[in-house]
Write a protein that holds these residues in place. Structure first.
Motif, PDB file in Angstrom:
ATOM      1  N   UNK A 225       0.817  -1.211   0.000  1.00  0.00           N
ATOM      2  CA  UNK A 225       0.000   0.000   0.000  1.00  0.00           C
ATOM      3  C   UNK A 225       0.855   1.268   0.000  1.00  0.00           C
ATOM      4  N   UNK A 226       2.116   1.147   0.392  1.00  0.00           N
ATOM      5  CA  UNK A 226       2.996   2.307   0.355  1.00  0.00           C
ATOM      6  C   UNK A 226       3.534   2.586  -1.053  1.00  0.00           C
ATOM      7  N   UNK A 227       3.365   1.607  -1.958  1.00  0.00           N
ATOM      8  CA  UNK A 227       3.817   1.753  -3.349  1.00  0.00           C
ATOM      9  C   UNK A 227       2.614   2.174  -4.185  1.00  0.00           C
ATOM     10  N   UNK A 228       2.400   3.467  -4.306  1.00  0.00           N
ATOM     11  CA  UNK A 228       1.155   3.984  -4.855  1.00  0.00           C
ATOM     12  C   UNK A 228       0.939   3.581  -6.307  1.00  0.00           C
ATOM     13  N   UNK A 229       2.009   3.481  -7.093  1.00  0.00           N
ATOM     14  CA  UNK A 229       1.800   3.141  -8.507  1.00  0.00           C
ATOM     15  C   UNK A 229       1.311   1.703  -8.666  1.00  0.00           C
ATOM     16  N   UNK A 230       1.747   0.788  -7.801  1.00  0.00           N
ATOM     17  CA  UNK A 230       1.236  -0.582  -7.867  1.00  0.00           C
ATOM     18  C   UNK A 230      -0.223  -0.643  -7.443  1.00  0.00           C
ATOM     19  N   UNK A 231      -0.591   0.141  -6.435  1.00  0.00           N
ATOM     20  CA  UNK A 231      -1.997   0.199  -6.012  1.00  0.00           C
ATOM     21  C   UNK A 231      -2.872   0.741  -7.136  1.00  0.00           C
ATOM     22  N   UNK A 232      -2.424   1.820  -7.766  1.00  0.00           N
ATOM     23  CA  UNK A 232      -3.182   2.392  -8.884  1.00  0.00           C
ATOM     24  C   UNK A 232      -3.266   1.419 -10.055  1.00  0.00           C
ATOM     25  N   UNK A 233      -2.196   0.685 -10.261  1.00  0.00           N
ATOM     26  CA  UNK A 233      -2.136  -0.320 -11.322  1.00  0.00           C
ATOM     27  C   UNK A 233      -3.232  -1.375 -11.128  1.00  0.00           C
ATOM     28  N   UNK A 234      -3.351  -1.906  -9.913  1.00  0.00           N
ATOM     29  CA  UNK A 234      -4.379  -2.915  -9.620  1.00  0.00           C
ATOM     30  C   UNK A 234      -5.774  -2.323  -9.753  1.00  0.00           C
ATOM     31  N   UNK A 235      -5.963  -1.138  -9.219  1.00  0.00           N
ATOM     32  CA  UNK A 235      -7.269  -0.486  -9.285  1.00  0.00           C
ATOM     33  C   UNK A 235      -7.678  -0.218 -10.728  1.00  0.00           C
ATOM     34  N   UNK A 236      -6.711   0.191 -11.555  1.00  0.00           N
ATOM     35  CA  UNK A 236      -6.996   0.475 -12.957  1.00  0.00           C
ATOM     36  C   UNK A 236      -7.428  -0.781 -13.701  1.00  0.00           C
ATOM     37  N   UNK A 237      -6.750  -1.901 -13.491  1.00  0.00           N
ATOM     38  CA  UNK A 237      -7.113  -3.149 -14.164  1.00  0.00           C
ATOM     39  C   UNK A 237      -8.499  -3.603 -13.729  1.00  0.00           C
ATOM     40  N   UNK A 238      -8.799  -3.473 -12.448  1.00  0.00           N
ATOM     41  CA  UNK A 238     -10.129  -3.845 -11.963  1.00  0.00           C
ATOM     42  C   UNK A 238     -11.216  -3.008 -12.630  1.00  0.00           C
ATOM     43  N   UNK A 239     -11.007  -1.708 -12.710  1.00  0.00           N
ATOM     44  CA  UNK A 239     -12.039  -0.834 -13.269  1.00  0.00           C
ATOM     45  C   UNK A 239     -12.175  -0.987 -14.780  1.00  0.00           C
ATOM     46  N   UNK A 240     -11.063  -1.282 -15.470  1.00  0.00           N
ATOM     47  CA  UNK A 240     -11.103  -1.408 -16.926  1.00  0.00           C
ATOM     48  C   UNK A 240     -11.628  -2.763 -17.387  1.00  0.00           C
ATOM     49  N   UNK A 241     -11.201  -3.829 -16.723  1.00  0.00           N
ATOM     50  CA  UNK A 241     -11.497  -5.173 -17.217  1.00  0.00           C
ATOM     51  C   UNK A 241     -12.493  -5.940 -16.361  1.00  0.00           C
ATOM     52  N   UNK A 242     -12.724  -5.500 -15.136  1.00  0.00           N
ATOM     53  CA  UNK A 242     -13.699  -6.156 -14.262  1.00  0.00           C
ATOM     54  C   UNK A 242     -14.573  -5.088 -13.592  1.00  0.00           C
ATOM     55  N   UNK A 243     -15.365  -4.359 -14.367  1.00  0.00           N
ATOM     56  CA  UNK A 243     -16.075  -3.204 -13.804  1.00  0.00           C
ATOM     57  C   UNK A 243     -17.035  -3.543 -12.677  1.00  0.00           C
ATOM     58  N   UNK A 244     -17.629  -4.735 -12.671  1.00  0.00           N
ATOM     59  CA  UNK A 244     -18.473  -5.078 -11.527  1.00  0.00           C
ATOM     60  C   UNK A 244     -18.345  -6.539 -11.105  1.00  0.00           C
TER      61      UNK A 244
END
Length: 321
Positions: A225-244
């Motif tokens: 969680x201290x590595x913000x770009x990895x957190x954003x990376x996971x969040x981005x993939x979830x929102x783009x490819x698994x929206x719900x």
């Protein structure tokens, strides 16, 4: 039109389309490539045609159960996320895959399945609540035992000699692995630019459960969680490819949608599974009854009076069937 391939995987939770890293890797790779899969998110490996998860049911190759073999099969079907990679990027992929398997995977197994607090309060609790009765009484413990054995194979013979020292070293290596991944990703959307590759599917499948799970003992989770770009990376993939996929779909949305050509939340072979659950439940209850002394078998006379209770029990069993 040819029937789509069918993927059997663990159901979703923690805001993820599947809680199992291997299942999540296959699901993510399929989304990246648009492979036409009919997805069955199930709550027990017994509902898979191979008895394990993930499992890909194909027309010509039968059922494939290993994660890398499933991805290889999808590539042969021309669903190749690495098609545009250069030779150097291909070599980088192999190097990072090896790094993940050697440095990160053992600690992830330890975090979810060996750490006593995490296992009891989070992992076992989730599986016990998700797996259907009566499998939920013993399946989580069987999975725990299998993961411990897997960890011993990964860590070698020194695992039991000085577990505390080895654990510190491995958590240190895992933190360094996460830091290296963060540095390699930088400000890019994916590891090789603007398009996802197989490495992204693997990295996401390892990081997302660690990021999203509510762990009572989150030593490695805090570093992630201290590595913000990895957190954003996971969040981005979830929102783009698994929206719900990690939760309930929006109101009015159909339940069978997605890039895989249709996702099914239904559980296949429902009649067979219901009968299996009943049989296992009856066997468990009978075993408990005999072991606790509630029911006992007595040898007596063979006259009509002695045979009558047995005939009654047989009739009751036939009615239940």
């Amino acid at each position: 039109m040819a029937a789509p391939m069918e993927l059997f995987c663990w159901t979703g939770g923690w805001g993820l389309p599947s809680v199992d890293p291997d299942c999540l890797a296959v699901l993510t790779y399929a989304r990246f490539t648009g492979a036409p899969l009919k997805v069955h998110r199930v709550t027990s490996p017994w509902r898979s045609p191979s008895g394990s998860l993930p499992a890909l049911k194909t027309r010509d190759k039968g059922t494939i159960s290993k994660t890398q073999q499933i991805i290889t099969h999808l590539r042969k079907q021309k669903y190749n996320a690495d098609y545009d990679l250069s030779a150097t990027q291909g070599a980088d992929t192999l190097a990072f895959v090896s790094l993940l398997e050697e440095k990160l995977l053992p600690v992830l197994i330890h975090t979810f399945w060996v750490d006593a607090k995490n296992y009891v309060e989070h992992t076992r609790k989730w599986y016990a609540e998700t797996v259907p009765f009566p499998l939920n009484f013993f399946l989580p413990n069987c999975m725990h035992k299998r993961h411990v054995e897997r960890l011993q194979l990964l860590w070698g013979d020194g695992y039991m000699e000085d577990e505390e020292k080895l654990e510190k070293e491995l958590y240190r290596d895992a933190r360094e692995c996460l830091t290296l991944l963060s540095q390699r990703l930088g400000s890019q959307k994916f590891f090789f630019g603007d398009s996802p590759a197989s490495l992204d599917a693997l990295v996401f499948s390892r990081l997302a459960p660690l990021l999203k799970a509510k762990l009572p003992n989150g030593k490695l989770q805090q570093h992630l969680k201290s590595l913000q770009n990895l957190c954003n990376y996971c969040t981005s993939i979830l929102s783009l490819y698994f929206p719900w996929d990690g939760g309930d779909p929006p109101a009015g949305a159909p339940r069978t949608v997605g890039a895989e050509g249709g996702e099914a939340e239904e559980e296949p072979h429902k009649r067979r599974n219901q009968l299996l659950s009943v049989v296992v439940g009856l066997a468990a209850m009978l075993a408990y009854a005999f072991l606790s002394g509630i029911v006992s078998i007595q040898r007596g006379s063979t006259g009509p009076a002695a045979r009558q209770p047995i005939a009654m029990e047989e009739e009751e069993e036939e009615e239940e069937e």
